[in-house]
Scaffold this motif. Structure first.
Motif, PDB file in Angstrom:
ATOM      1  N   SER A 319       0.848  -1.182   0.000  1.00 23.86           N
ATOM      2  CA  SER A 319       0.000   0.000   0.000  1.00 23.86           C
ATOM      3  C   SER A 319       0.884   1.233   0.000  1.00 23.86           C
ATOM      4  O   SER A 319       1.977   1.227   0.573  1.00 23.86           O
ATOM      5  N   GLN A 321       1.633   4.115   1.726  1.00 20.28           N
ATOM      6  CA  GLN A 321       1.335   4.555   3.079  1.00 20.28           C
ATOM      7  C   GLN A 321       1.664   6.038   3.260  1.00 20.28           C
ATOM      8  O   GLN A 321       2.556   6.577   2.597  1.00 20.28           O
ATOM      9  N   GLU A 325       1.732   6.372   8.708  1.00 22.86           N
ATOM     10  CA  GLU A 325       1.512   4.926   8.644  1.00 22.86           C
ATOM     11  C   GLU A 325       2.836   4.172   8.571  1.00 22.86           C
ATOM     12  O   GLU A 325       3.012   3.125   9.219  1.00 22.86           O
ATOM     13  N   HIS A 329       4.423   1.720  11.639  1.00 21.56           N
ATOM     14  CA  HIS A 329       4.279   0.309  11.300  1.00 21.56           C
ATOM     15  C   HIS A 329       5.222  -0.552  12.152  1.00 21.56           C
ATOM     16  O   HIS A 329       6.383  -0.191  12.360  1.00 21.56           O
TER      17      HIS A 329
END
Length: 412
Positions: A319, A321, A325, A329
């Protein structure tokens, strides 16, 4: 502490460089265990201290703290004869000096590589500048933006139907700092073998040009050099971001086998036999048609759903991000790229860690970024100067300590 994780323990670095490229070199050396002393002007110090987007007056900016943790600071006017003499005294037992002035500036001050190597033949003298230390543009100054533009990086960045853009991060500055660190370590190995130091040079232009490997191959090979491809790759397809139901997904179809799996996963195995997409060359020539089909297929599911499906099949995917994010993570934390370091205002702050491990571990420098001239007295005291001598130098405006440090000492 495991010294294997701090291989430069005992190495002393004088950081005359400021803002970003040079301090990134210094940060990496500090994370490797070196003692890094910032030699700053007064009263404002490193220009990056003023790069503050928090809006709080007097606060040490987070951007400055991020790349100057683990260092000390001496405020010294190297334009004065006494200040220059003090710096050269410090050079006698230093291992590395870094500077990022325009070519010729340090020489005019009597502090060029020849001057310092005469004082300490084992010294590693590291210069970082805009356009390089020689050539017709050597005397031009330049920031990250300017050298990204000059090198062609901006020309090939962005969407095809829009104006060129600068990448969202200062690639030239960061890579120049990494190259300076690489040069420093290479020169250090040479010194261990020979006993002699040398002048290490890199520039934002060299750091920018290094990114052009693919494009240089096409240019020198006589082929057409694409300009702006968005997130697409100049020689591989499918290799870009595609639109899902809730955002973007990056997908790397680096060979025929992976492409066949991609086509099957998105529910169109027949695509792998389509003459437009059958070979790597075909897919590259028909990249836009392929991207349109991929977008249409991927819009049917969320990026997380697609990422799970592709990853399970061994297809490189992620994805797109946000910075938040990515930094939050668990994988980013697992590899030590987010660490806790001391904050200038007290307490701890999260920041970027050191990107190299030794036997699975590292020991990054976590002490807070220094105030301007915070360690002036300490450093000069180590040179044998007593309190009266240091007071006299400060009265002469040769060296300084910040008002914040003075106030702190007075309150104790």
């Amino acid at each position: 502490m495991d010294l294997a994780q701090q291989p430069l323990k005992g190495v002393k670095v004088l950081e005359l460089s400021q803002i970003m490229a040079g301090p990134i070199c210094g940060l990496m050396l500090a994370d490797l265990g070196a003692e890094v002393i910032k030699v700053e002007k007064f009263p404002k110090g490193d220009d990056a201290r003023a790069y503050n987007n928090s809006g709080a007056q007097g606060e040490v900016s987070r951007s400055f703290q991020t790349i100057n943790r683990g260092k000390k600071s001496i405020a010294l006017d190297i334009r004065t004869e006494r200040g220059k003499a003090l710096l050269l005294e410090m050079v006698r037992d230093a291992d590395v000096v870094t500077e990022n002035f325009r070519p010729g500036t340090m020489q005019r001050l009597g502090l060029g590589p020849d001057d310092m190597l005469a004082v300490n033949p084992a010294l590693i003298y590291v210069s970082i500048n805009g356009f390089g230390s020689q050539g017709p543009l050597a005397d031009r100054g330049g920031f990250d933006l300017v050298l990204q533009a000059f090198s062609g990086l901006i020309h090939v960045t962005g969407e095809a139907d829009r104006r060129p853009v600068k990448p969202g991060v200062p690639l030239a500055d960061v890579n120049a700092g990494i190259l300076a660190c690489l040069g420093t370590l290479s020169a250090y190995i040479h010194r261990l073998r020979s006993g002699t130091g040398q002048w290490v040079q890199t520039s934002l232009l060299q750091a920018s040009t290094q990114y052009l490997y693919w494009y240089a191959a096409m240019h020198f090979g006589g082929g057409a050099v694409p300009t702006r491809l968005g997130t697409a790759h100049p020689v591989i397809a499918p290799y870009q971001t595609y639109t899902c139901a809730d955002g973007e997904l990056a997908l790397g179809g680096g060979n025929d086998s992976i492409w066949q799996r991609i086509a099957s996963i998105v529910g169109h195995p027949e695509w792998s036999q389509d003459p437009r997409f059958a070979s790597a060359k075909d897919r590259l020539e028909n990249r836009q048609a392929l991207a349109a089909l991929m977008d249409g297929a991927l819009k049917q599911k969320s990026r997380a759903d697609w990422e799970q499906l592709f990853t399970a099949a061994g297809v490189p995917a992620s994805s797109v991000q946000s910075v938040g994010e990515a930094l939050d993570h668990p994988q980013t934390h697992a590899i030590g790229m987010v660490i806790d370091a001391e904050a200038a205002e007290g307490g701890m702050l999260k920041t970027i860690g050191f990107p190299i491990h030794f036997n699975g571990k590292n020991s990054p420098a976590i002490s807070r970024a220094p105030k301007v001239g915070e360690h002036t007295r300490e450093i000069l005291g180590e040179r044998g100067l007593d309190v009266e001598a240091i007071d006299a130098l400060m009265a002469e405006r040769v060296c300084f300590e910040s008002e914040a440090v003075q106030a702190e000492e007075a309150s104790q």
